[in-house]
Design a protein around this motif. Structure first.
Motif, PDB file in Angstrom:
ATOM      1  N   VAL A 221       0.855  -1.181   0.000  1.00 25.74           N
ATOM      2  CA  VAL A 221       0.000   0.000   0.000  1.00 25.74           C
ATOM      3  C   VAL A 221       0.893   1.234   0.000  1.00 25.74           C
ATOM      4  CG1 VAL A 221      -1.967  -1.093   1.146  1.00 25.74           C
ATOM      5  CG2 VAL A 221      -0.168  -0.047   2.530  1.00 25.74           C
ATOM      6  N   ALA A 222       0.356   2.331  -0.507  1.00 21.68           N
ATOM      7  CA  ALA A 222       1.121   3.580  -0.549  1.00 21.68           C
ATOM      8  C   ALA A 222       0.164   4.762  -0.506  1.00 21.68           C
ATOM      9  CB  ALA A 222       1.986   3.641  -1.811  1.00 21.68           C
ATOM     10  N   ALA A 223       0.660   5.893  -0.033  1.00 25.03           N
ATOM     11  CA  ALA A 223      -0.114   7.128   0.011  1.00 25.03           C
ATOM     12  C   ALA A 223       0.778   8.284  -0.416  1.00 25.03           C
ATOM     13  CB  ALA A 223      -0.682   7.370   1.407  1.00 25.03           C
ATOM     14  N   THR A 224       0.189   9.224  -1.175  1.00 28.72           N
ATOM     15  CA  THR A 224       0.937  10.378  -1.685  1.00 28.72           C
ATOM     16  C   THR A 224       0.138  11.646  -1.449  1.00 28.72           C
ATOM     17  OG1 THR A 224       1.876   8.987  -3.425  1.00 28.72           O
ATOM     18  CG2 THR A 224       2.072  11.368  -3.702  1.00 28.72           C
ATOM     19  N   ILE A 225       0.817  12.706  -0.964  1.00 28.95           N
ATOM     20  CA  ILE A 225       0.203  14.022  -0.815  1.00 28.95           C
ATOM     21  C   ILE A 225       1.294  15.074  -0.965  1.00 28.95           C
ATOM     22  CG2 ILE A 225       0.461  14.069   1.711  1.00 28.95           C
ATOM     23  CD1 ILE A 225      -2.222  15.554   1.845  1.00 28.95           C
ATOM     24  N   ASP A 226       1.021  16.088  -1.736  1.00 33.43           N
ATOM     25  CA  ASP A 226       1.934  17.227  -1.909  1.00 33.43           C
ATOM     26  C   ASP A 226       3.355  16.769  -2.259  1.00 33.43           C
ATOM     27  OD1 ASP A 226       2.358  20.026  -1.938  1.00 33.43           O
ATOM     28  OD2 ASP A 226       3.273  19.918   0.049  1.00 33.43           O
ATOM     29  N   GLN A 261      -9.717  28.128   1.340  1.00 33.56           N
ATOM     30  CA  GLN A 261     -10.155  26.735   1.392  1.00 33.56           C
ATOM     31  C   GLN A 261      -9.161  25.883   0.587  1.00 33.56           C
ATOM     32  OE1 GLN A 261     -12.808  29.259   0.590  1.00 33.56           O
ATOM     33  NE2 GLN A 261     -12.636  29.334   2.831  1.00 33.56           N
ATOM     34  N   HIS A 262      -7.916  25.846   1.077  1.00 35.38           N
ATOM     35  CA  HIS A 262      -6.904  25.092   0.334  1.00 35.38           C
ATOM     36  C   HIS A 262      -7.110  23.603   0.533  1.00 35.38           C
ATOM     37  CE1 HIS A 262      -3.150  24.454  -1.783  1.00 35.38           C
ATOM     38  NE2 HIS A 262      -2.892  23.508  -0.901  1.00 35.38           N
ATOM     39  N   ARG A 263      -6.930  22.852  -0.560  1.00 37.13           N
ATOM     40  CA  ARG A 263      -7.045  21.395  -0.481  1.00 37.13           C
ATOM     41  C   ARG A 263      -5.860  20.742  -1.193  1.00 37.13           C
ATOM     42  NH1 ARG A 263     -12.848  19.797  -2.615  1.00 37.13           N
ATOM     43  NH2 ARG A 263     -12.497  21.547  -4.042  1.00 37.13           N
ATOM     44  N   TYR A 264      -5.504  19.579  -0.682  1.00 42.66           N
ATOM     45  CA  TYR A 264      -4.439  18.772  -1.257  1.00 42.66           C
ATOM     46  C   TYR A 264      -5.037  17.487  -1.838  1.00 42.66           C
ATOM     47  CZ  TYR A 264      -1.046  21.567   1.426  1.00 42.66           C
ATOM     48  OH  TYR A 264      -0.284  22.589   1.948  1.00 42.66           O
ATOM     49  N   GLU A 265      -4.444  17.013  -2.921  1.00 38.39           N
ATOM     50  CA  GLU A 265      -4.867  15.727  -3.450  1.00 38.39           C
ATOM     51  C   GLU A 265      -4.155  14.619  -2.693  1.00 38.39           C
ATOM     52  OE1 GLU A 265      -5.563  13.411  -7.682  1.00 38.39           O
ATOM     53  OE2 GLU A 265      -4.131  15.074  -7.594  1.00 38.39           O
ATOM     54  N   LEU A 266      -4.936  13.729  -2.112  1.00 39.04           N
ATOM     55  CA  LEU A 266      -4.413  12.555  -1.423  1.00 39.04           C
ATOM     56  C   LEU A 266      -4.722  11.336  -2.286  1.00 39.04           C
ATOM     57  CD1 LEU A 266      -3.272  11.057   1.084  1.00 39.04           C
ATOM     58  CD2 LEU A 266      -5.629  11.019   1.970  1.00 39.04           C
ATOM     59  N   THR A 267      -3.695  10.592  -2.639  1.00 40.23           N
ATOM     60  CA  THR A 267      -3.864   9.388  -3.445  1.00 40.23           C
ATOM     61  C   THR A 267      -3.363   8.193  -2.658  1.00 40.23           C
ATOM     62  OG1 THR A 267      -3.582  10.622  -5.507  1.00 40.23           O
ATOM     63  CG2 THR A 267      -3.269   8.239  -5.611  1.00 40.23           C
ATOM     64  N   VAL A 268      -4.169   7.143  -2.613  1.00 41.31           N
ATOM     65  CA  VAL A 268      -3.842   5.929  -1.877  1.00 41.31           C
ATOM     66  C   VAL A 268      -3.979   4.753  -2.839  1.00 41.31           C
ATOM     67  CG1 VAL A 268      -4.419   4.466   0.103  1.00 41.31           C
ATOM     68  CG2 VAL A 268      -4.685   6.954   0.259  1.00 41.31           C
ATOM     69  N   THR A 269      -3.026   3.827  -2.793  1.00 36.20           N
ATOM     70  CA  THR A 269      -3.081   2.636  -3.638  1.00 36.20           C
ATOM     71  C   THR A 269      -2.913   1.379  -2.797  1.00 36.20           C
ATOM     72  OG1 THR A 269      -0.693   2.691  -4.075  1.00 36.20           O
ATOM     73  CG2 THR A 269      -2.118   3.860  -5.623  1.00 36.20           C
ATOM     74  N   ASP A 272      -3.365  -2.816  -7.352  1.00 37.38           N
ATOM     75  CA  ASP A 272      -3.676  -1.972  -8.505  1.00 37.38           C
ATOM     76  C   ASP A 272      -4.911  -1.112  -8.285  1.00 37.38           C
ATOM     77  OD1 ASP A 272      -5.570  -3.962  -8.573  1.00 37.38           O
ATOM     78  OD2 ASP A 272      -5.507  -4.198 -10.754  1.00 37.38           O
ATOM     79  N   ASP A 273      -5.441  -1.070  -7.052  1.00 36.15           N
ATOM     80  CA  ASP A 273      -6.614  -0.245  -6.771  1.00 36.15           C
ATOM     81  C   ASP A 273      -6.160   1.142  -6.333  1.00 36.15           C
ATOM     82  OD1 ASP A 273      -9.252   0.358  -6.571  1.00 36.15           O
ATOM     83  OD2 ASP A 273      -9.611  -0.728  -4.707  1.00 36.15           O
ATOM     84  N   VAL A 274      -6.856   2.159  -6.817  1.00 35.90           N
ATOM     85  CA  VAL A 274      -6.468   3.547  -6.548  1.00 35.90           C
ATOM     86  C   VAL A 274      -7.656   4.313  -5.973  1.00 35.90           C
ATOM     87  CG1 VAL A 274      -5.595   5.702  -7.538  1.00 35.90           C
ATOM     88  CG2 VAL A 274      -4.803   3.497  -8.443  1.00 35.90           C
ATOM     89  N   TRP A 275      -7.406   5.041  -4.899  1.00 37.52           N
ATOM     90  CA  TRP A 275      -8.380   5.938  -4.257  1.00 37.52           C
ATOM     91  C   TRP A 275      -7.759   7.317  -4.258  1.00 37.52           C
ATOM     92  CZ3 TRP A 275      -8.208   9.308  -0.184  1.00 37.52           C
ATOM     93  CH2 TRP A 275      -9.386   9.637   0.489  1.00 37.52           C
TER      94      TRP A 275
END
Length: 790
Positions: A221-226, A261-269, A272-275
């Motif tokens: 599993v992995a997570a990415t932000i900024d 209202q700043h927002r960051y994209e958070l991506t979690v895998t 091969d499934d991506v959220w």
């Protein structure tokens, strides 16, 4: 490895039930809207058509579709429903996949091996059969024992939108159908069963839960932000892992009026499934006794509206509809919406839009105004976990609330004697729901219900702590009663008024329209509502002589009553830290407490709230004036107060330098020369601070010795409509323009403007070409309180 794939199943559906022939159906949708599209029922929003549609909620219905399927090599295929309303049996190719009993949950069925391969000439048939809601709810009521509620309807025995069964502002239209998206999800290896981001001011901790298609080995599993990426594993045999990410020099998400209202994209895998979601970094706390919401360490005065479903058939509410309604809330000065407990957990579009615009969201769990059986605990826990997980990524969501008025009902509505030994929901609000929130979403506050004073043994009517709902006004008392309250936070209060004339005229075919004509009365659902409208005029306004008078004066009185309450509670800042008006919107055309009617037209209340909810407010309170500064900067300048005769003659003037710190209020007593009239029937008082102005008459309008209104006016065509300029020869009390009487699509930029002699206002009317633009200056389009009697 292939990515997981989703295929919508929204085409080719049919509907059958009762004695009706099979008809085309829309998914997402509902039985009512399908029957309406097929021409089999009349529009339930018009006249009293609603009364002839009760059979729909007592009929079993079947949705069916056929589809082809070509295998794509996935290990697993799931049939996914985001919303089934409500008691359903789901069959694929004759195999029963499962039964559902909750409108508020998502459902997922493993259909691997059950799909026919279209390459081999096979097709697939999907059927969803809905048991009539009344059949189920009445059987549960008989099984569990009757419990008290506001209406003779069994809504507390079925996990379904309560206001389907009618309310004091809504029709009884008991629905069934596939009301949210449906589709097939094919995947291999592992999928992200849930992603739970717990945000901080400097990052996010992400808990992932996976489901495996086969085996129990470790899953990457992995997570990415900024630009920051963290990798980890869900260990063999385990299903969860937590990944922590820090964001250097993080930009915070702030409520509207307090920052960006700043927002960051958070991506979690996972495999091969991506959220992926946009999230906001922020903290939220609830100071409980004071009931003060604190975001990023800063207390926020809540200027809010209660939100009900925007349509009786929620599948019809589009993202564009929400954009319009949210714009109207913000345009009236609001920074918050309370999603009321008799409706639904709203769509993802709803919360995404609140995130983007900075509107705070208070989310009730769907329980309202009734005693619910604790026997629902297992179903409620599954529902709550599903929705808390779905909604927790949204920074706008700042509070979970257990119910609407159920604790009050148990304390004050005579339930205890009626219930005997039967449960009423206490285990749900004090055990099940807080346990789910603490487990799934511990960074967000939970409050057991509203009104609530902070502990089960405290009286919910104690305004010194927690939240209160004030319904003595409207129920029995004059709106000046609001001055007797010193609340911490008012989560409900309001006053009724009719919908816009064009809305009422389109919905009711009565000729002529009259306050007591059958259609007008049918579109008034509150018990004794029209009597309360007239009683509420009290000494404040003259008695109406015609329907047009009734419509104008009751609309004006709604605006005055609610504004009076807002100004009172805002003047108590920072002791009082919130007002949430009942209500922003309507779900159909009706006389109600809404500021925006069922056709989306702004009522006079909306315009008055734009002044009462402004960042900076000048308001007469008691024998003085209060300056309210809900702004990040101090309010400095000169307070100027004048006592005038009605003809504009200045009788006394007084001024004072003032400086009101940010997010605070300042009460200023008035000296007798300006505060005490010589002849109260012929005088008024005007206070101003910069461009902010307030006017108070010393007597109620019918007692004032107003001159008959006189003015000059002109209408000029401009691109997109007209400018209507009015110059007062005499005082004009609450001048209002109602262009929808000439063009149903017309609107005006301002209403309820009091002009002193010699003052001028220009209204901008948005409209198509009118056959007689001069009618914009004529009765009953142009009105004021002291107009000549017709």
């Amino acid at each position: 490895m292939r990515l997981s794939m989703y295929r919508a199943l929204h085409d080719g559906w049919t509907l059958s039930g009762g004695d009706l022939a099979t008809i085309p159906a829309t998914v997402p949708g509902s039985v009512h809207t399908d029957l309406l599209a097929a021409g089999l029922i009349d529009d339930p929003y018009l006249d009293d058509n609603e009364t002839r549609l009760g059979w729909i909620g007592r009929t079993d219905w079947t949705y069916a579709t056929s589809f082809d399927w070509a295998p794509d090599g996935a290990d697993r295929v799931d049939l996914v429903f985001d919303g089934l309303d409500t008691i359903a049996a789901v069959e694929l190719n004759g195999t029963l996949l499962g039964r559902t009993a909750n409108m508020h949950r998502r459902y997922r069925f493993d259909v691997t091996g059950l799909l026919s391969n279209s390459d081999s000439g096979g097709g697939n048939t999907l059927r969803v059969t809905f048991t009539a809601p009344y059949t189920y709810a009445e059987a549960e009521e008989a099984r569990l024992g009757a419990r008290p509620g506001p209406y003779d309807e069994p809504y507390q025995f079925i996990r379904k939108m309560a206001c389907n069964f009618g309310w004091d502002w809504g029709p009884t239209l008991v629905t069934a159908g596939i009301w949210r998206a449906a589709g097939l999800h094919s995947w291999s290896g592992a999928r992200l069963a849930s992603v739970r981001p717990q945000v901080r001011a400097d990052g996010v901790d992400v808990t992932v839960e996976i489901e495996r298609a086969a085996g129990s080995g470790a899953v990457a599993v992995a997570a990415t932000i900024d630009g920051n990426r963290v990798e980890g594993k869900v260990a063999a045999g385990a299903t969860t892992a937590t990944l922590s990410l820090d964001v250097a020099a993080a930009r915070l998400w702030w409520p509207l009026g307090h920052g960006e209202q700043h927002r960051y994209e958070l991506t979690v895998t996972a495999a091969d499934d991506v959220w992926s979601r946009l999230i906001g970094l922020r903290t939220v706390e609830l100071e409980t006794d004071a009931f003060r919401i604190v975001v990023n360490g800063a207390p926020v005065f809540v200027r809010g509206f209660n939100w009900i479903p925007d349509d009786c058939f929620p599948a019809r509410t589009t993202a564009a509809d929400l954009e319009t309604r949210f714009g109207q809330a913000i345009g009236a000065g609001a920074n918050a919406l309370r999603v009321w407990g008799g409706g639904v957990y709203e769509s993802d579009d709803f919360y995404d839009l609140a995130d983007r615009l900075g509107l705070l969201v208070w989310q009730d769990f769907p329980f309202a105004c009734a005693a619910y059986p604790d026997d629902l605990a297992a179903e409620v826990e599954a529902e709550a976990r599903d929705n808390v997980e779905r909604l927790m990524p949204h920074p706008s969501l700042v509070l979970w609330c257990g119910n609407n008025e159920n604790i009050e009902g148990h304390q004050h509505w005579g339930w205890q004697e009626e219930l005997g030994d039967l449960s009423w929901g206490a285990a749900l609000y004090h055990d099940v729901l807080p346990r789910v929130v603490a487990d799934v979403d511990p960074g967000r506050p939970y409050w057991p219900g509203s009104p609530y004073s902070g502990a089960p043994d405290r009286d919910v009517h104690d305004a010194s702590t927690g939240t209160v709902h004030i319904w003595t006004v409207w129920g029995s008392d004059d709106y000046t009663r609001y001055s007797d309250y010193i609340p911490r936070f008012v989560a409900e209060f309001g006053f009724q008024g009719p919908p816009a004339y064009a809305t009422l005229r389109a919905a009711v075919s009565d000729e002529p329209l009259a306050p007591d004509s059958p259609g007008v009365l049918h579109h008034q659902k509150a018990a004794g509502g029209n009597d309360k409208l007239l009683r509420g005029l009290g000494a404040h306004l003259p008695a109406p002589a015609t329907f047009d008078d009734w419509h104008y004066l009751t609309s004006l009185n709604q605006a005055r009553a609610v504004s009076f309450g807002v100004q009172r509670f805002r003047s108590l800042l920072p002791y009082c830290m919130g007002t949430v008006i009942w209500q922003l919107n309507d779900c159909w055309p009706v006389t109600s407490w809404a500021a925006v009617d069922g056709a989306g037209r702004r009522k006079p209340l909306w315009y008055e709230l734009r002044r009462a909810y402004a960042d900076r407010l000048l308001t007469f309170q008691g024998d003085g004036v209060t300056l309210v500064n809900d702004h990040a900067s101090p309010w400095t300048g000169e307070l100027l107060v004048r006592r005038l005769e009605l003809d504009g003659t200045v009788l006394a003037t007084w001024s004072l330098p003032v400086s009101v710190p940010a997010r605070s209020s300042l009460a200023v007593p008035l000296p007798a020369p300006v505060g005490v009239p010589g002849d109260p029937r012929r005088e008024l008082i005007v206070a101003s601070a910069g461009e902010t102005r307030a006017i108070r008459c010393f007597e109620e309008d019918p007692a004032m010795d107003y001159p008959v209104a006189a003015y000059t006016g002109a209408v000029a065509a401009v691109p997109g409509g007209y400018e209507v300029t009015v110059t007062a020869t005499t005082v004009l009390r609450e001048l209002a323009l109602f262009p929808d009487r000439l063009d149903p699509d017309a609107s005006v930029d301002d209403l309820l403007v009091t002009l002193l002699p010699g003052e001028t206002v220009t209204f901008t009317v948005t409209s198509c070409a009118l056959p007689d633009p001069g009618a914009l200056l004529a009765h009953p389009v142009l009105r004021c309180v002291n107009e000549p009697r017709q």
